[in-house]
Scaffold this active site. Structure first.
Site, mmCIF file in Angstrom:
data_model
loop_
_atom_site.group_PDB
_atom_site.id
_atom_site.type_symbol
_atom_site.label_atom_id
_atom_site.label_comp_id
_atom_site.label_asym_id
_atom_site.label_seq_id
_atom_site.Cartn_x
_atom_site.Cartn_y
_atom_site.Cartn_z
ATOM 1 C CB SER A 461 -0.929 0.017 1.191
ATOM 2 O OG SER A 461 -1.854 1.076 1.334
ATOM 3 C CG HIS A 598 -16.660 8.886 29.503
ATOM 4 N ND1 HIS A 598 -17.446 9.490 30.386
ATOM 5 C CD2 HIS A 598 -16.259 9.872 28.652
ATOM 6 C CE1 HIS A 598 -17.342 10.948 30.511
ATOM 7 N NE2 HIS A 598 -16.650 11.188 29.190
#
Length: 910
Positions: A461, A598
């Site tokens: 890539s 979180h």
């Protein structure tokens, strides 16, 4: 009087030391490793028999200090000591690597510490384990990593209470059978050693839950490993394993088995199908390799173009620091090659740009043509995070996405980052529609000095090398986990049991804040910026504890808590909120702890100012800005050749000194600030214009993209829009802002105030008056038929292009002529015929050579090589830009006329 004054100063110093001890001593802990002269302070404080320090439980000392030996002699007096940390690694070398401490042994009297349960001797110079350690029978944890140990003593088995032993990054070649007596041992880390054999006795460690043998020299494993019924984690990557015991698949509690990067060609089916097994980097299913030998006909097997572009050798090409591999043919590609062929026998490839590739035998089943090109970095080809820096050009390898049977090794050259400390260099690649970072190893070549980033790739890539903050990660199971920063062990995230229903992958980055970024708010103090992320969108089931160090110069015993602020950052919009009132900050002497459900970014600030969110936004913007200057220089022998460069302020003076013999120009611009990856333009004004079509020219302006570690430099040929026969032209070049990276917040862009918010700098450019000559036109005296060098498909040079090239050569034309194949007498005849006209000499030489070469293949390549050999890379780059522009125009006209084949049209649309 003088003696009395000295005595008073001594008493004051002792009082200050006692006050320092009182402030350093938080409950029963004494951390002296963070303070210069900590060992000397300990010696002073323990002179008093009734010192309160004799009852401490936890002590940390810095083994990079000279007085550490004397401090060790007094440690047996601390009879209540339970944890002793004697680490080195507090100082680093120029590349950011930890320096070992001076500790080579321990005094025998340390065995008198009857209550000691934790001993950390990491990052020291131990070659033999001190004899007192096997006598510390109460030890629960022993850390010996990053020393020089070659063996462990048989008596180590006397530590019956030991549950954790780390001896990673040593020189161990064998393990003592006596380790089998460590019945309580639960975690054993022996990674990065020189072990070739694991003794059968290891199967007696019935309590072992985690075993790390990564990066050793193991070729096989004992069957007794299958007896470790408590084992949960087994790490064996980067060894030489050719087989593994089948019984490992039947361990009842095993949740992870890492076998990456070994030599396994066959694995028991039960292990291969287990979901917790990692087998990448093994030649599974590939037969034993046959050393590749080139056929005797001597023809090139590299493929992809002119065989003269390839140089073959049967000697294997080894990577820098690479272990010997099966012999494969060696391919060296010249600068004009753009492809090669790989067969099932494998090959090693070296590109002219410094890139290296190693295709192992069996990587491809059928012959595969690999195409490559090195591209200048631009935003569509480069993805950078908010704290990343680009270190290389972009390498494109084709065919994209086609998987290899075995992973291919890739070495990419790169420039070093601005600072190694807290920085991690990785290879980044585009996988599908997303960018990801590959596991990367750094390798160095001394002469000539060069750095490579090495990685393994399963398919091709785009690839580039970037510097990012060090990233630490872990998988958090239901049982909980602990994640510590490798750059700052004081930064921790503690996951309690039951924190998640499914395992999660957690990532941590720590960004350090320079004093320059604080700017006007120099009285404020800030902690490192902690960036946390996870692979799950859901909150945690119970609170997670985060520990951050207090800002520098602030201690938990002396701070004013009303000045301490915990900021929460949103990485999507890069906004900062003060959440101090919404969390409970638990303060110790050096750290602050809080709980969250979180993850995001977290930052501790200590300041007397009230609007801390606004300050944080300004400081964070400055944290990512680079201070740069622009220079515009003209070549002394050809003023129409202008060098434009944007470079950091500290590099301006040495760069100008290096260029001064060949260039001259005005003083550098004032300092401006740019973001990594920000676009800017250079526009020539007031009678000066760009002389030739260029691919990087947008609406008459030269486009740049700023990357802090790369050369933001271009050489441009300019011309005048006014008649220079009567007067010199006093023009200028101005620099303007362009697009900023997507990661930069809109607020930072909008704060650029003023009517000239896009203007950066302006520098003067002067083109001298042309000399009065005989009035000949550029082609007067030449009778040439119309000619074009090259062809439309590969690009061609017209008479106008050749005239432009002729105007660039100057006194170098004789060197170019000789490299083009003209004889020395012919050069002398041209010089005599046009003895009063340098331009006439150059034009006659170039056009007479071009007329002879008009129908010859390879004429443009011959011209490029002659210019390179004459050290005129600037003209080479201009010709290459002209050729590229011509090829693009030709392809566009073909498609407009509908003459392209269906396959070419489909490829163009893709």
């Amino acid at each position: 009087m003088e003696a009395q004054g000295e005595e008073e100063e001594k008493e004051d110093a002792e009082e200050d030391a006692e006050d320092s001890a009182a402030s350093l001593l938080a409950s029963d802990r004494l951390n002296l490793d963070l303070y210069p002269g900590g060992c000397g302070l300990l010696l002073h404080l323990l002179r008093e028999p009734s010192s309160p320090l004799r009852h401490i439980h936890f002590l940390r000392l810095n083994c990079n200090e000279e007085q550490v030996g004397a401090a060790l002699a007094v440690l047996p007096s601390l009879q209540s000591l339970r944890s002793l940390v004697l680490r080195g690694g507090h100082h680093r070398d120029d590349r950011g690597s930890c320096l070992r401490g001076s500790l080579t042994t321990l005094p025998p009297s340390l065995s008198d510490l009857a209550h000691l349960v934790h001993l950390d001797l990491s990052f020291n110079s131990l070659r033999v384990l001190p004899a007192c350690i096997p006598q510390m029978t109460s030890l629960d944890a022993l850390l010996l990593s990053h020393n020089l140990l070659e063996r462990l003593p048989e008596g180590l088995g006397a530590l019956r209470a030991l549950t954790f032993l780390s001896a990673s990054s040593n020189c161990l070649q064998a393990l003592p059978p006596g380790m089998a007596r460590l019945a309580a041992l639960q975690r054993l880390d022996l990674s990065e050693n020189c072990l070739e054999v694991v003794p059968e006795e290891i199967g007696a460690l019935s309590s072992l839950t985690e075993l790390n043998l990564a990066s050793n020299r193991l070729q096989s494993l004992p069957d007794s490993l299958a007896s470790l019924q408590s084992l949960r984690l087994l790490f064996l990557p980067s060894n030489l394993l050719v087989s593994i015991p089948a019984g490992l698949a039947h361990l009842p509690l095993l949740t992870r088995l890492d076998l990456r990067d070994n030599r396994l060609r066959a694995v028991p089916r039960e292990i291969q199908e287990a979901p917790f097994v990692r087998l990448q980097g093994n030649p599974l299913g590939v037969p034993e390799p046959i050393p590749a030998v080139l056929p005797g006909d001597g023809r090139s097997r590299g493929g992809g173009g002119d065989p003269s572009a390839l140089l073959h050798s049967q000697a294997p090409l080894l990577g820098v620091g690479e272990e010997p591999t099966p012999k494969v043919c060696r391919v060296l590609l010249a600068s004009d090659a753009d492809s090669f062929t790989v067969t099932s026998r494998g090959c090693s490839v070296a590109l002219a740009c410094g890139v290296r590739m190693l295709f192992p035998p069996g990587a491809t089943v059928t012959p595969t043509t690999v195409r490559y090109q090195q591209l200048p970095p631009e935003p569509r080809l480069v993805w950078l995070g908010p704290h990343d820096a680009l270190l290389s050009a972009v390498l494109e390898l084709q065919p994209h996405g086609t998987p290899f049977q075995q992973e291919v090794r890739l070495w990419l050259p790169f420039v070093p980052p601005r600072a190694w400390h807290g920085c991690q260099v990785v290879v980044r690649t585009l996988s599908g529609q997303t960018w990801k970072d590959l596991e990367t190893h750094l390798e160095e070549k001394a002469k000539p000095k060069r750095l490579w980033a090495s990685c393994r790739v399963p398919h091709f890539s785009w690839f580039l090398v970037v510097a990012r903050p060090v990233e630490d990660s872990c998988f958090v199971p239901r049982e909980g986990a602990l994640l510590c920063s490798s750059g700052d062990p004081g930064i921790k995230v503690i996951f309690p049991p039951g924190v998640t229903a499914e395992p999660r992958h957690i990532r941590m980055q720590v960004v350090r804040v320079s004093g320059w970024a604080l700017g006007e708010d120099s009285e404020a103090a800030v902690s490192p910026l902690l960036c946390l992320s996870q692979d799950s969108p859901h909150d945690f089931l119970c609170p997670v504890t985060v520990q951050l160090p207090l800002p520098p110069g602030i201690t938990g015993l002396s701070l004013d808590q009303t000045c301490l602020h915990l900021l929460h950052g949103d990485p999507q919009v890069l906004a900062w909120d003060d959440i101090t009132a919404h969390v409970t900050l638990e303060l110790t002497h050096l750290y602050a702890r809080f709980q969250v459900t979180h993850f995001s970014w977290y930052w501790l600030w200590y300041t007397t100012k009230s609007c801390v969110e606004g300050l944080a936004r300004k400081v964070y913007d400055r944290l990512r800005l680079y201070r740069v200057n622009f220079i515009a220089l003209q070549r002394r022998r050809d003023p129409e050749q202008v060098l434009l460069q944007c470079l950091p302020g500290k590099k301006v003076e040495p760069t100008l000194k290096r260029l001064q013999p060949r260039y001259r120009g005005p003083e550098p611009s004032d300092t401006v600030e740019l973001f990594e990856g920000e676009q800017f333009f250079a526009a020539f004004e007031r009678g000066i214009d760009i002389d030739a079509d260029r691919p990087d020219c947008v609406e008459g302006r030269i486009a740049f993209v700023f990357y802090s570690r790369l050369k933001n430099m271009k050489e441009i040929y300019v011309t005048s829009t006014v008649d220079r026969k009567t007067q010199a032209v006093k023009g200028q070049v101005s620099f303007y802002r362009g697009a900023v990276p997507e990661a930069v917040p809109k607020e930072a862009v909008q704060r650029r105030k003023g009517p000239d918010a896009l203007w950066l700098a302006t520098l003067p450019i002067k083109l001298p008056r042309l000399p009065q000559g005989g009035g000949q036109g550029p082609l007067d005296g030449l009778t040439l038929a119309s000619l074009n060098l090259g062809n439309p498909e590969s690009g061609f040079l017209t008479q106008s292009n050749l005239l432009t090239v002729a105007s660039r050569l100057g006194p170098d034309w004789q060197s170019v002529a000789l490299h083009l194949g003209l004889s020395y007498p012919e050069v002398q005849r041209i010089q005599y015929s046009y003895r009063d006209d340098l331009d006439g000499q150059i034009r006659h030489m170039l056009f007479s050579w071009a007329e002879r070469q008009a129908r010859q293949p390879g004429s443009i390549q011959q011209l490029l090589e002659a210019l390179e050999q004459s050290d005129r890379q600037d003209v080479v780059e201009e010709i290459q830009a002209i050729l590229e522009l011509g090829r693009n125009k030709y392809q566009a006209s073909i498609h407009r006329a509908g003459l392209a084949s269906e396959a070419e049209s489909a490829s163009a649309r893709a």
